[in-house]
Design an enzyme around this catalytic site. Sequence first.
Site, short mmCIF file in Angstrom:
data_model
loop_
_atom_site.label_atom_id
_atom_site.label_comp_id
_atom_site.label_asym_id
_atom_site.label_seq_id
_atom_site.Cartn_x
_atom_site.Cartn_y
_atom_site.Cartn_z
N PHE A 9 0.70 -0.90 -0.21
CA PHE A 9 0.10 -0.21 -0.06
C PHE A 9 0.92 1.67 -0.48
O PHE A 9 2.02 1.51 0.45
CB PHE A 9 -0.78 0.06 1.17
CG PHE A 9 -1.74 -0.98 1.29
CD1 PHE A 9 -3.02 -0.66 0.75
CD2 PHE A 9 -1.22 -2.36 1.35
CE1 PHE A 9 -4.23 -1.69 0.42
CE2 PHE A 9 -2.20 -3.53 1.49
CZ PHE A 9 -3.66 -2.98 1.26
N CYS A 10 0.48 1.82 -0.44
CA CYS A 10 1.04 3.34 -1.11
C CYS A 10 0.51 4.65 -0.71
O CYS A 10 -1.28 4.62 -0.71
CB CYS A 10 2.26 3.88 -2.13
SG CYS A 10 1.91 3.79 -3.80
N SER A 11 0.56 6.11 -0.82
CA SER A 11 -0.42 7.12 -0.99
C SER A 11 -1.06 6.57 -2.27
O SER A 11 -2.43 7.22 -2.03
CB SER A 11 0.42 8.56 -1.05
OG SER A 11 1.07 8.41 -1.65
#
Length: 106
Positions: A9-11
């Site tokens: 998960f990332c922004s």
Amino acid sequence: MEKKHIYLFCSAGMSTSLLVSKMRAQAEKYEVPVIIEAFPETLAGEKGQNADVVLLGPQIAYMLPEIQRLLPNKPVEVIDSLLYGKVDGLGVLKAAVAAIKKAAAN
């Protein structure tokens, strides 16, 4: 062996896409039975339920406590920023597999 799910998960879900590609290539090369996917952090609570390990991009490391609270029975870790910066698919894959094994031992 059943395939394990590694979710990153990332922004925005985009900055990890190259890393996911490199991880998949290494998993195939070394015949590691995994499914690797990337998502935006807004989907962590929903998608993380199906993961064997949840990895967070360094840019959202501040969200670790919140995501651990959302996924209390899942190993949640922040990707090492050096591995992330080098787009080291093998290094991140090894860390993910180690986290899965550690969680299984507990």
